[in-house]
Design a protein around this motif. Structure first.
Motif, short mmCIF file in Angstrom:
data_model
loop_
_atom_site.label_atom_id
_atom_site.label_comp_id
_atom_site.label_asym_id
_atom_site.label_seq_id
_atom_site.Cartn_x
_atom_site.Cartn_y
_atom_site.Cartn_z
N LEU A 50 0.83 -1.21 0.00
CA LEU A 50 0.00 0.00 0.00
C LEU A 50 0.86 1.26 0.00
CD1 LEU A 50 -2.85 -1.13 2.41
CD2 LEU A 50 -2.93 -0.93 -0.10
N LYS A 51 1.95 1.24 0.74
CA LYS A 51 2.84 2.41 0.77
C LYS A 51 3.56 2.60 -0.56
CE LYS A 51 3.63 2.58 5.73
NZ LYS A 51 4.56 2.29 6.84
N ILE A 52 4.10 1.53 -1.13
CA ILE A 52 4.85 1.67 -2.38
C ILE A 52 3.91 2.02 -3.54
CG2 ILE A 52 4.92 -0.75 -3.09
CD1 ILE A 52 7.83 -0.29 -3.95
N SER A 53 2.68 1.48 -3.52
CA SER A 53 1.75 1.84 -4.59
C SER A 53 1.31 3.30 -4.45
CB SER A 53 0.55 0.90 -4.64
OG SER A 53 -0.24 1.02 -3.48
N ALA A 54 1.18 3.80 -3.22
CA ALA A 54 0.86 5.22 -3.02
C ALA A 54 2.02 6.09 -3.52
CB ALA A 54 0.56 5.51 -1.55
N LEU A 55 3.24 5.66 -3.27
CA LEU A 55 4.39 6.40 -3.80
C LEU A 55 4.36 6.43 -5.32
CD1 LEU A 55 7.31 5.19 -1.50
CD2 LEU A 55 6.40 7.52 -1.68
N PHE A 56 4.04 5.29 -5.94
CA PHE A 56 3.96 5.23 -7.39
C PHE A 56 2.87 6.16 -7.91
CE2 PHE A 56 2.58 2.99 -11.38
CZ PHE A 56 3.67 3.39 -12.14
N GLU A 57 1.74 6.22 -7.23
CA GLU A 57 0.65 7.11 -7.62
C GLU A 57 1.06 8.59 -7.55
OE1 GLU A 57 -2.57 6.38 -8.80
OE2 GLU A 57 -1.70 4.38 -9.00
N SER A 58 2.06 8.89 -6.74
CA SER A 58 2.50 10.28 -6.59
C SER A 58 3.63 10.66 -7.54
CB SER A 58 2.93 10.53 -5.14
OG SER A 58 4.19 9.92 -4.87
N ASP A 62 1.96 10.34 -15.78
CA ASP A 62 0.53 10.63 -15.82
C ASP A 62 -0.27 9.36 -15.50
OD1 ASP A 62 -0.57 9.48 -18.63
OD2 ASP A 62 1.52 10.16 -18.81
N PRO A 63 -1.53 9.51 -15.09
CA PRO A 63 -2.33 8.34 -14.69
C PRO A 63 -2.43 7.24 -15.75
CG PRO A 63 -3.41 10.34 -13.96
CD PRO A 63 -2.25 10.77 -14.83
N LEU A 64 -2.63 7.60 -17.01
CA LEU A 64 -2.72 6.56 -18.04
C LEU A 64 -1.40 5.82 -18.21
CD1 LEU A 64 -4.98 7.87 -20.96
CD2 LEU A 64 -5.35 5.88 -19.49
N SER A 65 -0.29 6.53 -18.15
CA SER A 65 1.02 5.87 -18.26
C SER A 65 1.23 4.92 -17.10
CB SER A 65 2.14 6.91 -18.30
OG SER A 65 2.06 7.67 -19.49
N ARG A 66 0.83 5.34 -15.89
CA ARG A 66 0.96 4.45 -14.73
C ARG A 66 0.12 3.19 -14.93
NH1 ARG A 66 0.40 9.38 -11.67
NH2 ARG A 66 -1.72 8.75 -11.11
N GLU A 67 -1.10 3.36 -15.42
CA GLU A 67 -1.97 2.20 -15.61
C GLU A 67 -1.46 1.28 -16.72
OE1 GLU A 67 -4.51 1.05 -13.69
OE2 GLU A 67 -3.83 2.64 -12.35
N VAL A 68 -0.86 1.84 -17.75
CA VAL A 68 -0.26 1.00 -18.80
C VAL A 68 0.84 0.14 -18.18
CG1 VAL A 68 1.18 1.04 -20.88
CG2 VAL A 68 -0.91 2.42 -20.77
N LEU A 69 1.67 0.73 -17.36
CA LEU A 69 2.73 -0.03 -16.69
C LEU A 69 2.12 -1.13 -15.83
CD1 LEU A 69 5.88 1.17 -14.91
CD2 LEU A 69 4.29 -0.28 -13.70
N ILE A 70 1.14 -0.78 -15.02
CA ILE A 70 0.52 -1.76 -14.11
C ILE A 70 -0.10 -2.91 -14.90
CG2 ILE A 70 -1.31 -2.13 -12.42
CD1 ILE A 70 -0.80 0.89 -11.57
#
Length: 187
Positions: A50-58, A62-70
C-alpha cells in the motif's frame, strides 16, 4: 481439515498490525477485497504494498502511463485480480476500449497511442534486462516526452506491481463481485 494457509481475514480476525491498512482500503474502495484479507496474513507485505503503490501514484508519470505499466506487469504475470482491478481503473479514467483490450490480452501489436506504447515497451525492456536497458530502449522512451525521472519511476512501478501480482497469485483469492464485470475470461 487443516486451516487455509491464507485465510479470508476480516478487520476483526486479521493480525492487529494489518488492521489499519485494511481499514484504509475499506475507506478508499468501500469494501474489503478478498485479496487484501488474504494478504493481511503478512501485515508487512500488505502495508509495504500500500505504501509503495501510493508512492507510485505520486510520481510524475501521468495516470494513463501508470496504468499501462501496471497492466503490462499484471498481464505478464497473469494476475487475474490485478487485470480486473486495473481494467476498472482504466475504464474510470476514460481509456479507449481498444487500449484496454490490448493491455488485457498482452497483445504484441502496438498500442493505439504511441506515447503509451513507449511506456509499455520500456516496461518490458526493464523487466527483460533486469534494469540494464540499452541506450536505444532508454532513448525510445525519452523520445516520447518522458524524462530520466520517469524512467526511474517505471522501476518503482515495476517493483510495486511485481510485489502485488506475485502475492495475489500466491494467495489465490477469488474475484470480488465488485470486479466481476472487469474479470478476464477464463482460459
Amino acid at each position: 481439515m487443516p486451516a487455509p494457509a491464507f485465510p479470508d481475514h476480516t478487520l476483526e480476525s486479521a493480525p492487529a498490525p494489518a488492521r489499519r491498512s485494511m481499514a484504509a482500503v475499506v475507506n478508499k474502495q468501500g469494501y474489503l477485497p478478498v485479496a487484501v484479507g488474504r494478504l493481511a496474513t503478512s501485515p508487512q507485505l500488505l502495508d509495504g504494498f500500500l505504501k509503495i503503490s501510493a508512492l507510485f501514484e505520486s510520481t510524475t508519470l501521468d495516470p494513463l502511463s501508470r496504468e499501462v505499466l501496471i497492466m503490462t506487469v499484471a498481464a505478464r504475470n497473469d494476475c487475474h485480480i490485478c487485470v480486473a482491478m486495473h481494467t476498472a481503473k482504466l475504464t474510470a479514467l476514460g481509456a479507449e476500449a481498444d487500449l484496454i483490450a490490448a493491455l488485457r490480452e498482452a497483445k504484441r501489436l502496438p498500442l493505439p497511442d504511441e506515447r503509451l506504447e513507449a511506456v509499455r515497451q520500456f516496461t518490458l525492456a526493464v523487466l527483460a534486462t533486469a534494469g540494464a536497458v540499452d541506450e536505444g530502449a532508454l532513448q525510445g522512451f525519452l523520445a516520447h516526452g518522458y524524462t530520466p525521472r520517469n524512467a526511474l519511476e517505471v522501476v518503482l512501478g515495476i517493483g510495486a506491481y511485481t510485489m502485488s501480482t506475485l502475492a495475489n497469485r500466491m494467495v489465490d483469492a477469488p474475484m470480488d463481485r465488485q470486479l466481476a464485470e472487469f474479470a478476464p475470461a477464463p482460459m
